[in-house]
Design a protein around this motif. Structure first.
Motif, mmCIF file in Angstrom:
data_model
loop_
_atom_site.group_PDB
_atom_site.id
_atom_site.type_symbol
_atom_site.label_atom_id
_atom_site.label_comp_id
_atom_site.label_asym_id
_atom_site.label_seq_id
_atom_site.Cartn_x
_atom_site.Cartn_y
_atom_site.Cartn_z
ATOM 1 N N SER A 26 0.855 -1.046 0.026
ATOM 2 C CA SER A 26 0.045 0.017 -0.161
ATOM 3 C C SER A 26 0.884 1.338 0.170
ATOM 4 O O SER A 26 1.594 1.520 0.951
ATOM 5 C CB SER A 26 -0.910 0.009 1.039
ATOM 6 O OG SER A 26 -1.618 0.905 1.385
ATOM 7 N N ASP A 33 -4.010 7.197 3.691
ATOM 8 C CA ASP A 33 -4.639 7.369 2.257
ATOM 9 C C ASP A 33 -3.676 6.924 1.428
ATOM 10 O O ASP A 33 -2.720 7.624 1.156
ATOM 11 C CB ASP A 33 -4.950 8.908 2.064
ATOM 12 C CG ASP A 33 -6.347 8.801 1.927
ATOM 13 O OD1 ASP A 33 -7.336 7.993 2.209
ATOM 14 O OD2 ASP A 33 -6.851 10.026 1.439
ATOM 15 N N LEU A 35 -1.950 6.091 -2.473
ATOM 16 C CA LEU A 35 -2.092 6.318 -3.912
ATOM 17 C C LEU A 35 -2.506 5.201 -4.681
ATOM 18 O O LEU A 35 -3.204 5.156 -5.434
ATOM 19 C CB LEU A 35 -0.691 7.077 -4.203
ATOM 20 C CG LEU A 35 -0.644 7.392 -5.530
ATOM 21 C CD1 LEU A 35 -1.504 8.397 -5.917
ATOM 22 C CD2 LEU A 35 0.787 7.834 -6.033
ATOM 23 N N TRP A 36 -1.848 4.006 -4.251
ATOM 24 C CA TRP A 36 -2.195 2.882 -4.903
ATOM 25 C C TRP A 36 -1.769 1.615 -3.931
ATOM 26 O O TRP A 36 -1.143 1.775 -3.015
ATOM 27 C CB TRP A 36 -1.276 2.732 -6.454
ATOM 28 C CG TRP A 36 0.180 2.478 -5.885
ATOM 29 C CD1 TRP A 36 1.078 3.616 -5.650
ATOM 30 C CD2 TRP A 36 0.794 1.191 -5.909
ATOM 31 N NE1 TRP A 36 2.291 3.065 -5.912
ATOM 32 C CE2 TRP A 36 2.288 1.663 -5.946
ATOM 33 C CE3 TRP A 36 0.723 0.081 -6.283
ATOM 34 C CZ2 TRP A 36 3.397 0.765 -5.817
ATOM 35 C CZ3 TRP A 36 1.679 -0.976 -6.181
ATOM 36 C CH2 TRP A 36 2.948 -0.533 -6.156
ATOM 37 N N ARG A 37 -2.646 0.585 -4.317
ATOM 38 C CA ARG A 37 -2.391 -0.413 -3.382
ATOM 39 C C ARG A 37 -2.613 -1.846 -4.227
ATOM 40 O O ARG A 37 -3.293 -2.191 -5.288
ATOM 41 C CB ARG A 37 -3.679 -0.463 -2.513
ATOM 42 C CG ARG A 37 -3.663 -1.611 -1.455
ATOM 43 C CD ARG A 37 -4.744 -1.639 -0.556
ATOM 44 N NE ARG A 37 -4.681 -2.565 0.713
ATOM 45 C CZ ARG A 37 -5.644 -3.452 0.713
ATOM 46 N NH1 ARG A 37 -6.661 -3.621 -0.065
ATOM 47 N NH2 ARG A 37 -5.451 -4.295 1.657
ATOM 48 N N GLY A 54 -13.877 7.017 -4.707
ATOM 49 C CA GLY A 54 -12.720 7.803 -5.265
ATOM 50 C C GLY A 54 -11.464 6.705 -5.597
ATOM 51 O O GLY A 54 -10.536 7.346 -6.241
ATOM 52 N N VAL A 55 -11.838 5.578 -5.905
ATOM 53 C CA VAL A 55 -10.832 4.605 -6.127
ATOM 54 C C VAL A 55 -11.232 3.823 -7.285
ATOM 55 O O VAL A 55 -12.373 3.284 -7.533
ATOM 56 C CB VAL A 55 -10.706 3.641 -4.796
ATOM 57 C CG1 VAL A 55 -9.646 2.498 -5.573
ATOM 58 C CG2 VAL A 55 -10.020 4.334 -3.869
ATOM 59 N N ARG A 57 -10.505 0.165 -9.531
ATOM 60 C CA ARG A 57 -10.005 -1.155 -9.131
ATOM 61 C C ARG A 57 -9.778 -2.023 -10.436
ATOM 62 O O ARG A 57 -10.569 -1.749 -11.503
ATOM 63 C CB ARG A 57 -11.150 -1.857 -8.026
ATOM 64 C CG ARG A 57 -11.324 -0.832 -6.935
ATOM 65 C CD ARG A 57 -12.240 -1.703 -6.039
ATOM 66 N NE ARG A 57 -11.701 -2.976 -5.270
ATOM 67 C CZ ARG A 57 -12.304 -3.809 -4.694
ATOM 68 N NH1 ARG A 57 -13.379 -3.383 -4.006
ATOM 69 N NH2 ARG A 57 -11.548 -4.766 -4.005
ATOM 70 N N ASP A 90 -16.361 2.712 -6.338
ATOM 71 C CA ASP A 90 -17.330 3.494 -5.684
ATOM 72 C C ASP A 90 -18.669 2.704 -5.620
ATOM 73 O O ASP A 90 -19.564 2.879 -4.901
ATOM 74 C CB ASP A 90 -17.958 4.911 -6.591
ATOM 75 C CG ASP A 90 -16.660 5.682 -6.872
ATOM 76 O OD1 ASP A 90 -16.488 6.488 -5.879
ATOM 77 O OD2 ASP A 90 -16.055 5.474 -7.690
ATOM 78 N N ARG A 110 -6.017 5.543 -6.554
ATOM 79 C CA ARG A 110 -6.839 6.685 -6.142
ATOM 80 C C ARG A 110 -6.870 7.615 -7.536
ATOM 81 O O ARG A 110 -6.180 7.973 -8.293
ATOM 82 C CB ARG A 110 -5.970 7.745 -5.195
ATOM 83 C CG ARG A 110 -6.624 8.699 -4.319
ATOM 84 C CD ARG A 110 -7.703 8.152 -3.458
ATOM 85 N NE ARG A 110 -7.130 7.366 -2.441
ATOM 86 C CZ ARG A 110 -7.886 6.673 -1.515
ATOM 87 N NH1 ARG A 110 -9.049 6.504 -1.308
ATOM 88 N NH2 ARG A 110 -7.285 6.106 -0.613
ATOM 89 N N ARG A 111 -8.301 7.492 -7.894
ATOM 90 C CA ARG A 111 -8.747 8.285 -9.166
ATOM 91 C C ARG A 111 -8.365 10.073 -8.976
ATOM 92 O O ARG A 111 -8.225 10.359 -8.118
ATOM 93 C CB ARG A 111 -10.410 8.221 -8.987
ATOM 94 C CG ARG A 111 -10.842 8.878 -10.550
ATOM 95 C CD ARG A 111 -12.297 8.770 -10.643
ATOM 96 N NE ARG A 111 -12.814 7.089 -10.278
ATOM 97 C CZ ARG A 111 -13.556 6.755 -9.219
ATOM 98 N NH1 ARG A 111 -14.233 7.524 -8.585
ATOM 99 N NH2 ARG A 111 -14.018 5.413 -9.103
ATOM 100 N N ARG A 113 -5.136 10.637 -9.289
ATOM 101 C CA ARG A 113 -3.995 10.973 -8.757
ATOM 102 C C ARG A 113 -3.094 9.719 -9.321
ATOM 103 O O ARG A 113 -1.961 10.158 -9.429
ATOM 104 C CB ARG A 113 -4.041 10.620 -7.219
ATOM 105 C CG ARG A 113 -4.563 12.031 -6.443
ATOM 106 C CD ARG A 113 -4.405 11.736 -4.821
ATOM 107 N NE ARG A 113 -3.212 11.848 -4.635
ATOM 108 C CZ ARG A 113 -2.970 11.003 -3.466
ATOM 109 N NH1 ARG A 113 -4.075 10.697 -2.612
ATOM 110 N NH2 ARG A 113 -1.711 10.853 -2.942
#
Length: 188
Positions: A26, A33, A35-37, A54-55, A57, A90, A110-111, A113
């Protein structure tokens, strides 16, 4: 590049009891929070699928017969072996297993970003400068650096945009080699 073995990653149960997640990374590490995972998820039973507002996938089926994800009137897709399935985090989705438990590679960004492109590869992977990513071995043997033991199924590497990974190829060593590569690109 950071190496991982899925079987040695700590499994954490989902709050709803429907599965477990083994986190690969992560980013940034330790940040609340991400940025990517990247993670490996074992889905054990039908039920609600966690929403991540806001993510974006991408799930890729690694084992099992697949999972159907639905949001009535909005989304209805079924995972297929080694084919990435992208969707907005979402959505309030329900998961229906197609023949029992399954395992997926889960990439989240994270959309606005970052964006992620996930693909199945059989040839060398050379990370681009400033990109982060994950390479997860599906079959065969792969080499990361001279002198390191080869990567085999269930193992892989990840890197962040500052790792110095650009130009350091991950190369297949056997004719049956296949892997999933998630290329994570910062936006702006």
């Amino acid at each position: 590049m950071h190496r991982f073995d899925v079987e040695t990653l700590t499994a954490g149960r989902w709050r709803n009891g429907g599965g477990a997640t083994r986190e690969i990374v992560s980013w940034p590490v330790g940040a609340e929070d991400f940025l990517w995972r990247a993670s490996i998820a074992d889905i054990d039973r039908d039920g609600p699928f966690s929403a991540f507002p806001g993510v974006d996938r991408t799930l890729t089926l690694l084992a099992g017969d697949g999972v159907r994800l639905t949001a009535p009137g909005v989304f209805d897709r079924t995972t297929r072996a080694e084919e990435p399935l992208a969707f907005p985090g979402d959505l309030e989705l329900s998961a229906e297993l197609r023949g029992g438990a399954c395992r997926v590679l889960n990439i989240m960004v994270r959309r606005g970003r970052a964006v992620a492109r996930v693909e199945r590869v059989t040839g060398p992977v050379v990370p681009a400068g400033g990109h982060a990513g994950v390479l997860h071995v599906l079959r065969g043997r792969w080499r990361t650096e001279a002198g390191e033991s080869p990567l085999t199924p269930g193992r892989g590497v990840w890197w962040d945009g500052n790792d110095g990974a650009p130009g350091r190829a991950v190369v297949p060593l056997s004719p049956d080699a296949a892997a999933l590569w998630a290329d994570v690109v910062p936006v702006g």
